[in-house]
Write a protein that holds these residues in place. Structure first.
Motif, PDB file in Angstrom:
ATOM      1  N   LYS A   1       5.542   3.526 -15.345  1.00 37.91           N
ATOM      2  CA  LYS A   1       5.563   2.813 -14.231  1.00 37.91           C
ATOM      3  C   LYS A   1       4.599   2.677 -13.260  1.00 37.91           C
ATOM      4  CE  LYS A   1       8.524   1.383 -10.145  1.00 37.91           C
ATOM      5  NZ  LYS A   1       7.357   1.435  -9.273  1.00 37.91           N
ATOM      6  N   ILE A   2       4.087   1.321 -12.924  1.00 38.43           N
ATOM      7  CA  ILE A   2       2.942   1.104 -12.330  1.00 38.43           C
ATOM      8  C   ILE A   2       3.372   1.546 -10.857  1.00 38.43           C
ATOM      9  CG2 ILE A   2       1.177  -0.625 -11.168  1.00 38.43           C
ATOM     10  CD1 ILE A   2       1.072  -1.942 -13.838  1.00 38.43           C
ATOM     11  N   ILE A   3       2.572   2.434 -10.202  1.00 40.43           N
ATOM     12  CA  ILE A   3       2.843   2.716  -8.850  1.00 40.43           C
ATOM     13  C   ILE A   3       2.270   1.487  -7.684  1.00 40.43           C
ATOM     14  CG2 ILE A   3       2.618   4.471  -6.961  1.00 40.43           C
ATOM     15  CD1 ILE A   3       2.256   6.648  -9.065  1.00 40.43           C
ATOM     16  N   ASN A   4       3.317   0.908  -6.909  1.00 37.91           N
ATOM     17  CA  ASN A   4       2.909   0.022  -6.278  1.00 37.91           C
ATOM     18  C   ASN A   4       2.485   0.479  -4.768  1.00 37.91           C
ATOM     19  OD1 ASN A   4       3.117  -2.546  -7.908  1.00 37.91           O
ATOM     20  ND2 ASN A   4       4.991  -1.690  -8.157  1.00 37.91           N
ATOM     21  N   ILE A   5       1.360   0.420  -4.279  1.00 35.41           N
ATOM     22  CA  ILE A   5       0.739   0.675  -2.891  1.00 35.41           C
ATOM     23  C   ILE A   5       0.413  -0.287  -2.223  1.00 35.41           C
ATOM     24  CG2 ILE A   5      -0.542   2.598  -1.571  1.00 35.41           C
ATOM     25  CD1 ILE A   5      -0.683   4.320  -4.137  1.00 35.41           C
ATOM     26  N   ALA A   6       0.876  -0.552  -0.953  1.00 32.96           N
ATOM     27  CA  ALA A   6       0.255  -1.416  -0.045  1.00 32.96           C
ATOM     28  C   ALA A   6      -0.477  -1.047   1.197  1.00 32.96           C
ATOM     29  CB  ALA A   6       1.530  -2.367   0.683  1.00 32.96           C
ATOM     30  N   ILE A   7      -1.543  -1.577   1.412  1.00 29.99           N
ATOM     31  CA  ILE A   7      -2.150  -1.150   2.335  1.00 29.99           C
ATOM     32  C   ILE A   7      -2.243  -1.935   3.673  1.00 29.99           C
ATOM     33  CG2 ILE A   7      -4.652  -0.531   3.596  1.00 29.99           C
ATOM     34  CD1 ILE A   7      -5.394  -0.623   0.503  1.00 29.99           C
ATOM     35  N   VAL A   8      -1.440  -1.641   4.802  1.00 32.36           N
ATOM     36  CA  VAL A   8      -0.979  -2.601   5.862  1.00 32.36           C
ATOM     37  C   VAL A   8      -1.322  -1.770   7.241  1.00 32.36           C
ATOM     38  CG1 VAL A   8       0.934  -3.078   4.633  1.00 32.36           C
ATOM     39  CG2 VAL A   8       1.177  -0.877   6.295  1.00 32.36           C
ATOM     40  N   GLY A   9      -1.350  -2.611   8.027  1.00 36.50           N
ATOM     41  CA  GLY A   9      -1.859  -2.356   9.461  1.00 36.50           C
ATOM     42  C   GLY A   9      -2.130  -3.517  10.363  1.00 36.50           C
ATOM     43  N   LYS A  10      -2.787  -3.058  11.417  1.00 38.58           N
ATOM     44  CA  LYS A  10      -3.238  -4.229  12.366  1.00 38.58           C
ATOM     45  C   LYS A  10      -4.630  -4.947  11.670  1.00 38.58           C
ATOM     46  CE  LYS A  10      -3.773  -1.966  16.153  1.00 38.58           C
ATOM     47  NZ  LYS A  10      -4.046  -1.672  17.383  1.00 38.58           N
ATOM     48  N   PRO A  11      -5.061  -6.212  12.196  1.00 39.24           N
ATOM     49  CA  PRO A  11      -6.340  -6.634  11.882  1.00 39.24           C
ATOM     50  C   PRO A  11      -7.343  -5.508  12.132  1.00 39.24           C
ATOM     51  CG  PRO A  11      -5.074  -8.213  13.086  1.00 39.24           C
ATOM     52  CD  PRO A  11      -4.287  -7.125  13.213  1.00 39.24           C
ATOM     53  N   ASN A  12      -8.383  -5.508  11.420  1.00 40.13           N
ATOM     54  CA  ASN A  12      -9.582  -4.641  11.668  1.00 40.13           C
ATOM     55  C   ASN A  12      -9.555  -3.354  11.499  1.00 40.13           C
ATOM     56  OD1 ASN A  12     -12.269  -5.635  11.436  1.00 40.13           O
ATOM     57  ND2 ASN A  12     -12.601  -5.595  13.627  1.00 40.13           N
ATOM     58  N   ALA A  13      -8.374  -2.856  11.010  1.00 40.64           N
ATOM     59  CA  ALA A  13      -8.094  -1.096  11.006  1.00 40.64           C
ATOM     60  C   ALA A  13      -9.022  -0.494   9.729  1.00 40.64           C
ATOM     61  CB  ALA A  13      -6.806  -1.062  10.813  1.00 40.64           C
ATOM     62  N   GLY A  14      -9.440  -1.533   8.770  1.00 45.21           N
ATOM     63  CA  GLY A  14     -10.449  -0.848   7.838  1.00 45.21           C
ATOM     64  C   GLY A  14      -9.724  -0.848   6.461  1.00 45.21           C
ATOM     65  N   LYS A  15      -8.417  -1.770   6.444  1.00 44.64           N
ATOM     66  CA  LYS A  15      -7.741  -1.862   5.025  1.00 44.64           C
ATOM     67  C   LYS A  15      -8.619  -2.311   3.884  1.00 44.64           C
ATOM     68  CE  LYS A  15      -5.167  -4.777   6.959  1.00 44.64           C
ATOM     69  NZ  LYS A  15      -5.610  -5.027   8.403  1.00 44.64           N
TER      70      LYS A  15
ATOM     71  N   ASP B   1       6.121   0.673  -3.371  1.00 42.31           N
ATOM     72  CA  ASP B   1       6.695   2.179  -3.468  1.00 42.31           C
ATOM     73  C   ASP B   1       6.157   2.773  -2.249  1.00 42.31           C
ATOM     74  OD1 ASP B   1       7.868   1.746  -5.892  1.00 42.31           O
ATOM     75  OD2 ASP B   1       5.933   1.857  -6.619  1.00 42.31           O
ATOM     76  N   VAL B   2       4.935   2.681  -1.989  1.00 38.04           N
ATOM     77  CA  VAL B   2       4.486   3.694  -0.982  1.00 38.04           C
ATOM     78  C   VAL B   2       3.589   2.587   0.056  1.00 38.04           C
ATOM     79  CG1 VAL B   2       3.262   5.490  -0.124  1.00 38.04           C
ATOM     80  CG2 VAL B   2       4.531   5.813  -2.201  1.00 38.04           C
ATOM     81  N   CYS B   3       3.486   2.766   1.302  1.00 33.52           N
ATOM     82  CA  CYS B   3       2.615   1.838   2.363  1.00 33.52           C
ATOM     83  C   CYS B   3       1.693   3.055   2.987  1.00 33.52           C
ATOM     84  CB  CYS B   3       3.447   1.192   3.326  1.00 33.52           C
ATOM     85  SG  CYS B   3       4.429   0.053   2.743  1.00 33.52           S
ATOM     86  N   ILE B   4       0.262   2.683   3.015  1.00 31.68           N
ATOM     87  CA  ILE B   4      -0.546   3.286   3.629  1.00 31.68           C
ATOM     88  C   ILE B   4      -0.844   2.606   5.080  1.00 31.68           C
ATOM     89  CG2 ILE B   4      -2.929   4.189   3.781  1.00 31.68           C
ATOM     90  CD1 ILE B   4      -2.934   4.283   0.715  1.00 31.68           C
TER      91      ILE B   4
ATOM     92  N   ALA C   1       5.362   0.058  11.232  1.00 29.55           N
ATOM     93  CA  ALA C   1       5.921   1.402  10.752  1.00 29.55           C
ATOM     94  C   ALA C   1       7.524   0.872  10.615  1.00 29.55           C
ATOM     95  CB  ALA C   1       5.771   2.517  11.581  1.00 29.55           C
ATOM     96  N   ASN C   2       8.128   0.436  11.569  1.00 24.86           N
ATOM     97  CA  ASN C   2       9.402   0.067  11.711  1.00 24.86           C
ATOM     98  C   ASN C   2       9.937  -0.921  10.247  1.00 24.86           C
ATOM     99  OD1 ASN C   2      10.914   1.551  13.588  1.00 24.86           O
ATOM    100  ND2 ASN C   2      10.025   0.369  15.117  1.00 24.86           N
ATOM    101  N   LEU C   3       8.903  -1.811  10.111  1.00 22.77           N
ATOM    102  CA  LEU C   3       8.987  -2.755   8.633  1.00 22.77           C
ATOM    103  C   LEU C   3       9.135  -1.654   7.468  1.00 22.77           C
ATOM    104  CD1 LEU C   3       6.611  -5.547   9.644  1.00 22.77           C
ATOM    105  CD2 LEU C   3       9.025  -5.621   9.650  1.00 22.77           C
ATOM    106  N   ILE C   4       8.388  -0.679   7.606  1.00 19.54           N
ATOM    107  CA  ILE C   4       8.298   0.105   6.388  1.00 19.54           C
ATOM    108  C   ILE C   4       9.541   0.823   6.526  1.00 19.54           C
ATOM    109  CG2 ILE C   4       6.971   2.107   5.505  1.00 19.54           C
ATOM    110  CD1 ILE C   4       4.521   0.961   6.812  1.00 19.54           C
ATOM    111  N   ILE C   5       9.944   1.668   7.520  1.00 19.36           N
ATOM    112  CA  ILE C   5      11.156   2.345   7.613  1.00 19.36           C
ATOM    113  C   ILE C   5      12.404   1.427   7.176  1.00 19.36           C
ATOM    114  CG2 ILE C   5      12.833   3.524   9.153  1.00 19.36           C
ATOM    115  CD1 ILE C   5       9.943   4.139  10.689  1.00 19.36           C
ATOM    116  N   GLU C   6      12.483   0.081   7.712  1.00 11.41           N
ATOM    117  CA  GLU C   6      13.717  -0.527   7.427  1.00 11.41           C
ATOM    118  C   GLU C   6      13.876  -0.921   5.919  1.00 11.41           C
ATOM    119  OE1 GLU C   6      13.169  -3.922   9.718  1.00 11.41           O
ATOM    120  OE2 GLU C   6      13.396  -2.855  11.832  1.00 11.41           O
ATOM    121  N   ARG C   7      12.743  -0.918   5.214  1.00 10.78           N
ATOM    122  CA  ARG C   7      12.643  -1.253   3.676  1.00 10.78           C
ATOM    123  C   ARG C   7      12.605  -0.114   2.967  1.00 10.78           C
ATOM    124  NH1 ARG C   7      11.177  -4.942   7.017  1.00 10.78           N
ATOM    125  NH2 ARG C   7      11.247  -7.203   6.567  1.00 10.78           N
ATOM    126  N   LYS C   8      12.874   1.264   3.622  1.00  8.86           N
ATOM    127  CA  LYS C   8      13.079   2.472   2.789  1.00  8.86           C
ATOM    128  C   LYS C   8      12.008   2.772   1.812  1.00  8.86           C
ATOM    129  CE  LYS C   8      17.299   2.970   4.593  1.00  8.86           C
ATOM    130  NZ  LYS C   8      17.399   3.640   5.770  1.00  8.86           N
TER     131      LYS C   8
END
Length: 491
Positions: free
Chosen positions: A226-240, A311-314, A331-338
């Motif tokens: 299975k492909i591992i899906n990883i999202a890079i998230v954060g505020k604007p200009n955080a280095g994503k 699957d995982v968020c950075i 972070a709460n968006l990530i927590i709420e979506r488990k």
């Protein structure tokens, strides 16, 4: 696999055409010129042959805007270095000198060019086509990307041009079929299995009056490839975007000091130390009151959808700003979506003098205690070594989320925890009968006990923390469903 690049001035319909090829709204479409900045890529099929299709940013000849210059350079680099065939889009209602200018530039690449005249939305518009023949492109296809007119003609023209330059389409098709067959042979066949139970629990499971095989013991799918899906998230200009570019070794996303540079969610699939990874660079998520354009609204919406599909968020933080209220919202968006989570303090290399990692990590954990299970990492997103260590943590979390455990080991751990810290529930000592795993990604467990509804939140957290400690669930939420056993067993 052959690559197709879509180029043209801003607002001529490139993203609309790209979405037609992709079969979904992958690129943001808006009347505002210059919405697309990064290169979006999607798989598309023409006559059962797979192609990579690239949507590029709008080409502007002269601009004092540094960001527009980067968009132009990125689009032209994709056309000249990565593409096998170029689709140059023009607006049938607006001939412009820049069209000729950029066609002359991309013509030097030696790549075949198809002139696509867009916005032929009615028969009366056909008379607009003639003036574009002066651009000197022999292969011309009129379309309406918005209304899906002429798209099949364009697909046929793409195949015709490729055959003309010597591409053996039948061989291309056969090669792709063989690759799929070979992949299927080497892959671990996906299959459905049930959790195996020790003999001492079999009778209990069969006779339990409230046991429901379909709802309690969820079938768990095994798929090692299975492909591992990883999202890079954060505020604007955080280095994503910098992190994505560092990991894949090329400028996939445009990097700028201007907040909000990334708009579309940009994904890249690659193999990392034996694991197939789909890494998604998302638009910066700002507070709702600061989202003041439709484009930014759609960008933020795409970022949230990327979280949901991951699957995982950075979560990227700016080390100078620390963990802000907006970071907590994300972070709460990530927590709420488990989802699994790794928190990265970026720009660590230029931190304030005297700042130690132990102190900074302790500060972050105290600022948001609900995420005490997360991995925290210090990084400089421009450094390959830092970026790969961060990605390794995210992969570790993803693998943790699909682990399965025997009922005996789960039950033994939970029973031991209740003996070490005993409470009363319903006037009687709280008792656990057995624990079974009911799902993965995220890990979920059913805890059968005597008084599930009389457990307080403090004790539930205690049991969860012991579970994490024993089975190394760091970086991912886990679900403990406390359930009552059948009356026959004194529940």
């Amino acid at each position: 696999m052959k690559n197709i690049a879509i180029l043209g001035r801003p607002n001529v319909g490139k993203s609309t055409l790209f979405n037609r090829f992709a079969g979904r709204r992958k690129s943001i479409v808006d009347p505002t010129a210059g919405v697309t900045r990064d290169i979006s890529m999607s798989l598309a099929y023409i006559d059962d042959i797979a192609f990579n299709v690239f949507d590029t940013g709008g080409l502007l000849d002269i601009s004092d805007d540094t960001l527009n210059e980067k968009v132009r350079e990125k689009a032209l680099k994709t056309a000249t270095e990565d593409a096998d065939i170029l689709l140059f889009l023009v607006d049938a209602h607006q001939s412009h000198p820049d069209d000729r200018h950029f066609i002359n530039i991309i013509r030097k690449s030696g790549k075949p060019i198809i002139l696509v005249i867009n916005k032929i939305d009615a028969d009366s518009h056909n008379n607009l086509i003639n003036e574009f023949y002066s651009l000197g492109i022999n292969d011309v296809v009129p379309i309406s990307a918005e209304h899906n007119n002429g798209i099949d003609d364009l697909r046929e023209k793409i195949l015709e041009v490729l055959e003309r330059i010597g591409v053996d389409l039948e061989a291309e098709r056969e090669e792709q079929i063989n690759q799929i067959k070979e992949s299927n042979k080497s892959s671990y066949n996906s299959k459905k299995t049930y959790i195996e139970y020790d003999d001492e629990y079999d009778e209990l499971l069969e006779e339990d009056g409230e046991y429901d095989e379909e709802s309690t013991i969820e079938e768990i799918r095994e798929d090692e490839n299975k492909i591992i899906n990883i999202a890079i998230v954060g505020k604007p200009n955080a280095g994503k975007s910098t992190l994505l570019n560092t990991l894949i070794g090329k400028d996939r996303s445009i990097v700028s000091d201007i907040a909000g540079t990334t708009r579309d969610a940009i994904d890249e699939t690659f193999n990392f130390k034996g694991d197939d990874i789909c890494l998604v660079d998302t638009a910066g998520i700002r507070k709702k009151k600061n989202v003041n354009t439709d484009v930014e609204y759609y960008s933020v919406n795409r970022a949230i959808k990327a979280i949901e599909s991951s699957d995982v968020c950075i979560l990227m933080l700016d080390v100078f700003e620390g963990l802000t209220d907006q970071d907590k919202t994300i972070a709460n968006l990530i927590i709420e979506r488990k989802k699994g989570i790794v928190i990265a303090a970026n720009k660590w290399d230029i931190r304030e003098k005297g700042t130690t990692w132990n102190d900074y990590e302790a500060y972050m954990k105290s600022a948001f205690p609900i995420l005490n299970y997360a991995f925290y990492a210090r990084v400089c997103a421009t450094r390959k070594n830092d970026a790969e260590k961060l990605l390794s943590l995210a992969v570790r979390v993803a693998k943790t989320r699909i682990q399965r455990f025997e009922t005996h080991a789960l039950t033994e751990t939970m029973v031991r925890a209740t003996r070490e810290y005993t409470i009363s529930a319903g006037g009687n000592p709280f008792k656990i009968f057995y624990v079974t795993q009911t799902g993965v990604n995220p890990p979920a467990f059913a805890v059968f006990c005597n008084h599930p509804h009389k457990l307080n939140s403090h004790y539930k957290r205690y049991l969860e923390n012991r579970f994490r400690e024993m089975f190394d669930f760091r970086g991912t939420p886990i679900i403990l469903n406390f359930r009552k056993r059948g009356k026959k067993y004194g529940g």
